[in-house]
Design a protein around this motif. Sequence first.
Motif, PDB file in Angstrom:
ATOM      1  N   ASP A 161      44.708  31.561  36.287  1.00 39.31           N
ATOM      2  CA  ASP A 161      43.619  30.503  35.488  1.00 39.31           C
ATOM      3  C   ASP A 161      42.368  31.385  34.918  1.00 39.31           C
ATOM      4  OD1 ASP A 161      42.496  28.022  34.719  1.00 39.31           O
ATOM      5  OD2 ASP A 161      41.258  28.175  36.563  1.00 39.31           O
ATOM      6  N   LEU A 162      41.996  32.460  35.461  1.00 41.46           N
ATOM      7  CA  LEU A 162      40.915  33.213  34.913  1.00 41.46           C
ATOM      8  C   LEU A 162      41.344  33.939  33.675  1.00 41.46           C
ATOM      9  CD1 LEU A 162      39.155  34.455  38.286  1.00 41.46           C
ATOM     10  CD2 LEU A 162      38.339  32.722  36.791  1.00 41.46           C
ATOM     11  N   GLY A 218      41.750  19.661  45.581  1.00 40.47           N
ATOM     12  CA  GLY A 218      41.972  21.012  44.951  1.00 40.47           C
ATOM     13  C   GLY A 218      42.448  22.414  45.518  1.00 40.47           C
ATOM     14  N   LYS A 219      42.371  22.168  46.969  1.00 36.55           N
ATOM     15  CA  LYS A 219      42.821  23.393  47.755  1.00 36.55           C
ATOM     16  C   LYS A 219      44.522  23.220  47.636  1.00 36.55           C
ATOM     17  CE  LYS A 219      43.912  21.185  52.194  1.00 36.55           C
ATOM     18  NZ  LYS A 219      43.537  21.049  53.588  1.00 36.55           N
ATOM     19  N   VAL A 220      45.037  24.674  47.640  1.00 40.22           N
ATOM     20  CA  VAL A 220      46.451  25.002  47.520  1.00 40.22           C
ATOM     21  C   VAL A 220      46.979  24.838  48.888  1.00 40.22           C
ATOM     22  CG1 VAL A 220      48.015  26.435  46.760  1.00 40.22           C
ATOM     23  CG2 VAL A 220      46.072  26.233  45.314  1.00 40.22           C
ATOM     24  N   ALA A 221      47.741  23.977  49.214  1.00 38.34           N
ATOM     25  CA  ALA A 221      48.617  23.823  50.738  1.00 38.34           C
ATOM     26  C   ALA A 221      49.510  24.497  50.554  1.00 38.34           C
ATOM     27  CB  ALA A 221      48.768  22.383  50.842  1.00 38.34           C
ATOM     28  N   ARG A 237      47.796  44.648  38.836  1.00 43.02           N
ATOM     29  CA  ARG A 237      46.381  45.035  39.540  1.00 43.02           C
ATOM     30  C   ARG A 237      46.600  44.659  41.121  1.00 43.02           C
ATOM     31  NH1 ARG A 237      42.950  41.036  37.213  1.00 43.02           N
ATOM     32  NH2 ARG A 237      43.416  39.544  38.819  1.00 43.02           N
ATOM     33  N   LEU A 238      47.349  43.577  41.697  1.00 43.50           N
ATOM     34  CA  LEU A 238      47.294  43.231  43.072  1.00 43.50           C
ATOM     35  C   LEU A 238      48.187  44.252  43.522  1.00 43.50           C
ATOM     36  CD1 LEU A 238      48.127  39.650  42.612  1.00 43.50           C
ATOM     37  CD2 LEU A 238      46.124  40.649  43.588  1.00 43.50           C
ATOM     38  N   ILE A 247      44.839  31.338  40.855  1.00 38.85           N
ATOM     39  CA  ILE A 247      43.385  31.414  40.417  1.00 38.85           C
ATOM     40  C   ILE A 247      43.386  32.640  39.349  1.00 38.85           C
ATOM     41  CG2 ILE A 247      41.243  32.280  41.080  1.00 38.85           C
ATOM     42  CD1 ILE A 247      41.695  30.611  43.866  1.00 38.85           C
ATOM     43  N   ALA A 248      44.018  33.686  39.691  1.00 40.94           N
ATOM     44  CA  ALA A 248      43.908  35.009  38.921  1.00 40.94           C
ATOM     45  C   ALA A 248      44.654  34.716  37.311  1.00 40.94           C
ATOM     46  CB  ALA A 248      44.635  36.030  39.437  1.00 40.94           C
ATOM     47  N   GLU A 273      47.717  31.026  46.160  1.00 42.23           N
ATOM     48  CA  GLU A 273      46.379  30.548  45.692  1.00 42.23           C
ATOM     49  C   GLU A 273      45.875  31.543  44.905  1.00 42.23           C
ATOM     50  OE1 GLU A 273      43.193  29.098  48.826  1.00 42.23           O
ATOM     51  OE2 GLU A 273      43.175  31.278  48.798  1.00 42.23           O
ATOM     52  N   THR A 274      45.854  32.983  45.426  1.00 44.43           N
ATOM     53  CA  THR A 274      45.220  34.046  44.463  1.00 44.43           C
ATOM     54  C   THR A 274      45.944  34.007  43.079  1.00 44.43           C
ATOM     55  OG1 THR A 274      45.077  35.346  46.655  1.00 44.43           O
ATOM     56  CG2 THR A 274      45.035  36.308  44.761  1.00 44.43           C
ATOM     57  N   ARG A 277      46.082  47.136  44.389  1.00 40.68           N
ATOM     58  CA  ARG A 277      45.211  46.846  45.320  1.00 40.68           C
ATOM     59  C   ARG A 277      45.825  47.228  46.948  1.00 40.68           C
ATOM     60  NH1 ARG A 277      41.534  45.432  47.554  1.00 40.68           N
ATOM     61  NH2 ARG A 277      41.787  43.255  47.959  1.00 40.68           N
TER      62      ARG A 277
END
Lengths: 367, 365
Positions: B297-298, B312-315, B359-360, B294-295, B290-291, B363
């Motif tokens: 996509d942004l 739209g949730k990621v299962a 980046r991840l 999204i990352a 999911e992360t 972190r």
Amino acid sequence: MRILVAMSGGVDSSVVAGLLAEQGHEVVGATLQLYDHGAAAAKRGACCAGQDIHDARDVADRLGIPHYVLDREQVFRREVIGDFADTYARGETPVPCIRCNQTVKFRDLVALARDLGCAALATGHYARRVEGPDGAELHRAADPARDQSYFLAATTRDQLAFARFPLGDMPDKAAVRAVALRLGLAVAEKPDSQDICFVPEGRYDSLVARLRPGAVAAGDVVHADGRVLGAHGGIARYTVGQGRGLGAASWDGQERLYVAGVDAARRRVVVAPRGSLETGTATVGEVNWLIDPPSEPLRCAVKLRAREAPRAATVAWDAAAGLARVALDAPGIVAPGQACVLYDGDRVIGGGFLRAPGSVDRVPAAA
Amino acid sequence: MPVLGLDANATEPLRPEARDAVLRALDQPGNPSSVHAEGRAARRLLEEARAAVATAFGAKPQDIVFTAGGTEANALAVRGLAPGRRVLLGATEHPAVLRAAPATAETIPVLPDGTADLAALEALLGAGGPALVCLMAANNETGVLHPVAEAAALCRRHGALLHVDAVQAAGRVPLALAGADSIALSGHKMGGPKGAGALLLRPGIDLAPLIAGGGQERGRRGGTEPLPAIAGMAAAALAARPEAAIRLAALRDAIEVGVAAAAPEARFPGRAAPRLPNTTSILLPGVAAETQVIALDLAGVRVSAGAACSSGKVAASHVLAAMGLGAEAGAAIRVSLPWNAAEDAPERFVAAWSAMRDRLSRRAA
């Protein structure tokens, strides 16, 4: 800057997203899918996403911001719903909104926001974040009727540094709805959410019954002096200070009785006259300090439940035990499981959970 | 920043041939079931489309049932063929098949490389009465190609029927499906418009309709045929050339090489098996899919993970879980190149992916 906005689909967080986008920030919307809405509403075939998720997406579309639905059903079931049922089963009264803020909202969304390269996490909470000499401070909202600082008391200093509460200075809800109208958001007139989100129509006992059946098993209602006065349908239905739901045990002759304690091990609800419920001391565990932990007893105000004015107290921090020991100026009713939030004027300086007298702290506070 | 679309397994970009066919069909006023001249003209267009799909996939026109999409084609086959049979489902089937099957359906496991375990299938077939076997040609998440021809031979030997969900394979790899009893196709996964699919039936196979209605499609699917969508699908089927596979596979391989060079910890579930040329599954240990989605996509890069629910949730991915990936099943994204992928797609993807990964990992450090 890039800001993650936790969007519930309600008017408050929608306005937060709208205001930040209007200010020119790169807003990223996220909505937590916390439970199967179809199952919670006992509607076969209903979508797992409730109307709120659809509303949040509509608002994001209207604002032209990216929006994501985050599946947090498992962690929510484990850490919020599980804690809710476990707390009742211990004979205590949970505050699920604080657990939710503490786990899926601030712990997890702050981490996600950082992963996504965001500079902040904004929510629709009514509280003020004030930049103080020693970093971010948490203060009560400008609107006392809406203030949610009590529910944010478990937010850590690190999370608070990253959080933003743009509604904290709003004079009242009408002003928020006016912004929503001005921004053309369809949720402007949406009613406020009520009660506990994962308990439809406030009927939490069937949920507790499923998870912790013992907490809804019948037992005795016993007077503090030892007399058995009646029967009850499960300790989960009782909170210290409660007068309703005691049936025949509501009265001892002419004297009205209230819940004085819940003895989970013996499945007993203990009742007593109002005067004897009050206590001058309280013990608080899982303490989250938003100041450097005090080495001397500290004069402050404490809130023992969400809907109660803060009361003057002296708080001593027992670092070795991880417990805050509260001496109330005037006796009050302490319901174990509820949060005890410490205020210095409008500022939240710490908070934790009220322990039953004599209980051992289960989760030592982080140093 | 121009968008980099790498989610073709969700939907392919519309092919120009399909677009033209849709526009032509939109100007066709008739209903194919009408008796009059306009009806006959519409009918002609419908049957031309049917013939085109038949040509593209080696079927007979009369054995093609048009539906509203791949999900309906799968449901029509599974519901229509299951009565009176045990149902055996591949472990990595799409929900379109899984959720059309009865609750009593049994699972055909996959090997660690993602391909169906044929020995297990044979044991299952030998253990009971007449069966319906459902095995997808290509998996939507990993691109892994299942041994459908071998499965068909096993089914024939045991008197079982075989339904093949070819939604992802059609138009991307040559379909060797002579032994299948039914084959599901989706128009938009081949570069047609959304709104049309087809079920190809082996001659002689008959099934009950899901929707009876006016008896269209020889009584197998009621409802006026969506002519523009069907015409678009047919044009896409003719335009889709599996030869393009060589180009796409080279781009896909370049993505994998680039990702592996940037991040030695990255893995590619399914890479050991034969795969669709356009698909790779990229697993970044310890980072929720999911992360990653999204990352990216942004950053303007469109990929996906698992099967997207309508919310739209990621299962979590049941496909990767079936391959034995355990907790890491939630750490892989799907990258699927469209038919018109640009030559610089690998370079751009690897740059965005590496930036995200760096980046991840900073972190996490």
